[in-house]
Design an enzyme around this catalytic site. Sequence first.
Site, PDB file in Angstrom:
ATOM      1  N   CYS A 298      -7.209   5.475  11.349  1.00  0.00           N
ATOM      2  CA  CYS A 298      -7.395   6.418  10.419  1.00  0.00           C
ATOM      3  C   CYS A 298      -7.937   7.887  10.345  1.00  0.00           C
ATOM      4  O   CYS A 298      -7.362   8.521   9.486  1.00  0.00           O
ATOM      5  CB  CYS A 298      -8.030   5.619   9.160  1.00  0.00           C
TER       6      CYS A 298
ATOM      7  N   HIS B 179      -3.737   4.107   5.364  1.00  0.00           N
ATOM      8  CA  HIS B 179      -4.000   2.790   5.875  1.00  0.00           C
ATOM      9  C   HIS B 179      -2.692   1.846   5.490  1.00  0.00           C
ATOM     10  O   HIS B 179      -2.643   0.800   5.390  1.00  0.00           O
ATOM     11  CB  HIS B 179      -5.398   2.049   5.301  1.00  0.00           C
TER      12      HIS B 179
ATOM     13  N   ASP C   9      -4.269   8.105   1.516  1.00  0.00           N
ATOM     14  CA  ASP C   9      -4.791   6.733   2.226  1.00  0.00           C
ATOM     15  C   ASP C   9      -3.767   6.767   3.332  1.00  0.00           C
ATOM     16  O   ASP C   9      -2.726   6.370   3.152  1.00  0.00           O
ATOM     17  CB  ASP C   9      -4.876   5.676   1.342  1.00  0.00           C
TER      18      ASP C   9
END
Length: 471
Positions: A141, A352, A350
């Site tokens: 990440c 993820h 994001d």
Amino acid sequence: MSFFLFFDVFRYFGFSLGITFHLLALDCCESKGCGKKGFSGRSNGWTQAVKRVMNGGSMRRIQERLLGLNKTGISSSTSDIWLLGVCYKISQEGSSSSDPVSCDGEAAFIEDFSSRILLTYRKGFDAIGNSKYTSDVNWGCMLRSSQMLVAQALIVHQLGRSWRKSSHKWLCSRSHARPFCMQPLDKEYMEILHLFGDSEASAFSIHNLLQAGNGYDLAAGSWVGPYAMCRTWESLARCEREAMEHEHQSFPMAIYVVSGDEDGERGGAPVVCIEDASKLCFEFSKGQANWTPILLLVPLVLGLDKVNPRYIPLLGTTFTFPQSLGILGGRPGASTYIVGVQDEEAFYLDPHEVQLVVDVKGDNLETDTSSYHTNILRRVPLDSIDPSLAIGFYCKDKDDFDDFCNRASKLADLSKGAPLFTVTQARNISKASGNYEMSSDGGRIQQDGCSDVMPGNDAEDCTQEDDWQLL
């Protein structure tokens, strides 16, 4: 709370509680040695499978939604939203259409947000180096967040801050069995996406980032912090500059990782040194120019377990800089790319989500790039992000850099002795010099580059280098 939301919460906690008791029962049974032959092996596999589900991205999304850890959409606030140097007037009262950095309405904000490049976990790429990793799920990440920040710098450099992916008309084709519409894409945009592909052939892939970061303990399967990530980009850019001719470089700008004063004695925040920036630009151009475009990366540690509240307004103000590239930051162990603020909440992209690899080629303008963008607005309170973070800025020329220095100095003036970073004309000077010199008598800077920017009585001991590896 509506009936349906209450039902979702009840169902979620019931499911989670059931799984939890099941895991406890299995663990207890395994520890006591259940009498049934072969039960232990089967239960261990089931336990691991359930744990993967509980720790997976989908379950984490449910937890965030139901527990209110992160939120989506625009809040009910009518305060302005600042997105990477552009102000969006959510309240129509008192809006000024003559302001060159202001736009009216949520729609314009969403269009801008969805045009930012999203880089997420991918699976199915060629193995990284000598490892067996063909995916960066659950560990990449920070690499993806840093890729997004650098991609934004390249977008601004090559296409301008006003570029929008949806600013083009749609072309429809009926050459296949089913008609479809495809958005014509800029060649420059496709070339930028290609740079962040998932193979060694792409200059800024995680494959090449990990190789460039060997000296900073970057390795496939391991988390990395913002300080090491910034230094890795510095190393990658330097290696590319040495390996290729200037006109063929994929990284068309100098890179400056802002650290503390090199003598380690003055104290205070990291220092943007104008002479250092000028030297880097001169070296980047191989002596052909006194100034070039420059990317500034400012790694910071703004507290221990959480960001010191005094820095929250300062962090928010950096998004008003026209040079803003946002922040590498997020919750511990979950890095994100923060691109905007409203009041004391941050909007972020994001990384993820797990997606399949896309083979993006610069000359293929019909590639489906939908996985590189999102219109889902995620937000999180600024005071809940990890104190270990990095701020990015892009300056296209000397005038832009001078404007950045002026803004940074004014921000330091307003910091009440606790600036995020300061600006100076030259290193190793004890008093203010020039228009940009800012002084600070708080905090400490060690010679290894570790900086603690919490001055006064609230100062904590400077963290060791490993403490940069929080994200």
